[in-house]
Design a protein around this motif. Structure first.
Motif, PDB file in Angstrom:
ATOM      1  N   TRP A  37       2.452  35.435  51.998  1.00  0.00           N
ATOM      2  CA  TRP A  37       1.197  35.751  52.675  1.00  0.00           C
ATOM      3  C   TRP A  37       1.144  37.240  52.996  1.00  0.00           C
ATOM      4  O   TRP A  37       2.114  37.797  53.497  1.00  0.00           O
ATOM      5  CB  TRP A  37       1.069  34.948  53.978  1.00  0.00           C
ATOM      6  N   THR A  38       0.018  37.864  52.696  1.00  0.00           N
ATOM      7  CA  THR A  38      -0.217  39.224  53.146  1.00  0.00           C
ATOM      8  C   THR A  38      -1.466  39.209  54.013  1.00  0.00           C
ATOM      9  O   THR A  38      -2.032  38.152  54.291  1.00  0.00           O
ATOM     10  CB  THR A  38      -0.413  40.187  51.954  1.00  0.00           C
ATOM     11  N   LYS A  39      -1.894  40.355  54.435  1.00  0.00           N
ATOM     12  CA  LYS A  39      -3.055  40.430  55.325  1.00  0.00           C
ATOM     13  C   LYS A  39      -4.303  39.818  54.695  1.00  0.00           C
ATOM     14  O   LYS A  39      -5.055  39.093  55.357  1.00  0.00           O
ATOM     15  CB  LYS A  39      -3.333  41.895  55.693  1.00  0.00           C
ATOM     16  N   ASP A  40      -4.518  40.084  53.403  1.00  0.00           N
ATOM     17  CA  ASP A  40      -5.769  39.667  52.770  1.00  0.00           C
ATOM     18  C   ASP A  40      -5.592  38.716  51.597  1.00  0.00           C
ATOM     19  O   ASP A  40      -6.585  38.322  50.971  1.00  0.00           O
ATOM     20  CB  ASP A  40      -6.538  40.900  52.272  1.00  0.00           C
ATOM     21  N   PHE A  41      -4.331  38.314  51.292  1.00  0.00           N
ATOM     22  CA  PHE A  41      -4.106  37.504  50.103  1.00  0.00           C
ATOM     23  C   PHE A  41      -3.048  36.429  50.348  1.00  0.00           C
ATOM     24  O   PHE A  41      -2.130  36.608  51.152  1.00  0.00           O
ATOM     25  CB  PHE A  41      -3.623  38.366  48.922  1.00  0.00           C
ATOM     26  N   PHE A  42      -3.200  35.340  49.622  1.00  0.00           N
ATOM     27  CA  PHE A  42      -2.100  34.409  49.401  1.00  0.00           C
ATOM     28  C   PHE A  42      -1.581  34.673  47.994  1.00  0.00           C
ATOM     29  O   PHE A  42      -2.350  34.694  47.028  1.00  0.00           O
ATOM     30  CB  PHE A  42      -2.560  32.948  49.526  1.00  0.00           C
ATOM     31  N   LEU A  43      -0.268  34.888  47.863  1.00  0.00           N
ATOM     32  CA  LEU A  43       0.341  35.201  46.578  1.00  0.00           C
ATOM     33  C   LEU A  43       1.272  34.065  46.174  1.00  0.00           C
ATOM     34  O   LEU A  43       1.998  33.510  47.000  1.00  0.00           O
ATOM     35  CB  LEU A  43       1.139  36.503  46.665  1.00  0.00           C
ATOM     36  N   LEU A  44       1.244  33.731  44.887  1.00  0.00           N
ATOM     37  CA  LEU A  44       2.115  32.687  44.360  1.00  0.00           C
ATOM     38  C   LEU A  44       2.822  33.229  43.123  1.00  0.00           C
ATOM     39  O   LEU A  44       2.173  33.595  42.131  1.00  0.00           O
ATOM     40  CB  LEU A  44       1.302  31.439  44.005  1.00  0.00           C
ATOM     41  N   LYS A  45       4.139  33.312  43.203  1.00  0.00           N
ATOM     42  CA  LYS A  45       4.945  33.783  42.085  1.00  0.00           C
ATOM     43  C   LYS A  45       5.473  32.563  41.332  1.00  0.00           C
ATOM     44  O   LYS A  45       6.390  31.890  41.792  1.00  0.00           O
ATOM     45  CB  LYS A  45       6.098  34.654  42.605  1.00  0.00           C
TER      46      LYS A  45
END
Length: 310
Positions: free
Chosen positions: A198-206
């Motif tokens: 999780w970042t401030k403005d995004f959900f990231l999936l690797k």
């Protein structure tokens, strides 16, 4: 880039397909099963979509056979891009789409119509087109062919190859004192999964093939876009943004993503709609493939990259 060409051609083990290309990017859509858009990529480059050549993802057994009849066979993911309806249920969602589809060719694409799903009371249609710039439009249409009203959403699922980075924008709307971000987490999804960030403005999936666990999450995507970096390219999927005034499936989300060791699904949904017999619900996506894009290593690099393609 050039004018769009539409032809019929065999592709891999999937038999006869529709081939659509502008000379720079191409797609293949199956005619002998599905429908599936089984390939999307640069001409001469890798397939951005997953192909299940080893039949890793399938469903069979009495639950399927008692509902659909054993003569229709098992359900296979095959790979690529498909159309379903939401909410998901078993065995209803897993219609064994192993038979040929009807094709109606257009100037820069094709309309593919699946055989009627008499058991579910629906029929699926995909309207596929490409413009000269290589932007692909896919309209996902579900018709009620039964005798009673149905409440459902049109559900578009794109099965990507693992090994990429998926970036999902988070809602930025800020109503005073009220929540604005809907998050649905499936029970098999571990919140501490190292693939998720999780970042401030995004959900990231690797996504990776190095894990045995599955993970699925949904959110209200008010940007109407999602980004997938893989093979040195950027796949952008655009769709109708979430509207707070509408009702959506799965705890009110219009975007979902699922990953396992084999696949990474990028999924969008229309609003939940009651359709009477003879009526339809539709859901349109557009796809863009940008070549030679560096995978971002932090949020600022991500923001700088996607700002170019808004």
């Amino acid at each position: 880039m050039g004018s769009v060409e539409v032809s019929q051609s065999a592709y891999g083990e999937y038999g006869k397909c529709v081939h659509i290309t502008n000379g720079a990017v191409e797609l293949y859509a199956t005619l002998e099963l599905g429908p599936r858009i089984i390939r999307f990529g640069k001409v001469g480059g890798p397939n951005e979509f997953y192909e299940d050549k080893d039949d890793n993802v399938n469903h069979s057994g009495d639950g399927m056979y008692n509902y659909f009849g054993k003569e229709k066979g098992d359900w296979h993911i095959y790979g690529g891009h498909r159309l379903w309806t939401s909410p998901e249920s078993f065995p209803e969602s897993y219609y064994p789409d192993n038979r040929p589809v009807e094709a109606e060719y257009t100037e820069n694409g094709v309309v593919l119509t699946q055989e009627p799903q008499k058991e579910n009371g629906v029929q699926f249609k995909m309207e596929i087109s490409m413009n000269d710039d290589g932007i692909v439009s896919v309209n996902h249409i579900v018709e009620n062919i039964g005798e009673k009203p149905l409440e459902l959403a049109s559900w578009a699922l794109t099965v990507m190859e693992v090994g990429g980075l998926e970036a999902v924008p988070l809602t930025k709307r800020s109503p005073q004192f009220l929540h604005s971000r809907n998050i649905s987490l499936w029970p098999y999804a571990d919140p501490s999964d190292k693939r998720a960030e999780w970042t401030k403005d995004f959900f990231l999936l690797k996504t990776t093939s190095d894990t045995e666990s599955n993970f699925k999450i949904g959110t209200n995507n008010e940007d109407g876009c999602v980004y997938y970096f893989n093979h040195g390219n950027l796949f952008i999927k655009r769709f109708d943004p979430f509207s707070p005034d509408k009702k959506y499936p799965d705890n009110n989300v219009n975007f979902e993503t699922y990953t396992s060791k084999f696949i990474a699904e990028v999924e969008t949904l229309s609003e939940l709609t009651v359709i009477n017999p003879g009526e339809t619900v539709s859901h349109r996506e557009s796809w863009q493939l940008v070549a030679d894009v560096k995978r971002p290593e932090n949020e600022q690099e991500l923001l700088n990259t996607i700002e170019k393609y808004k």
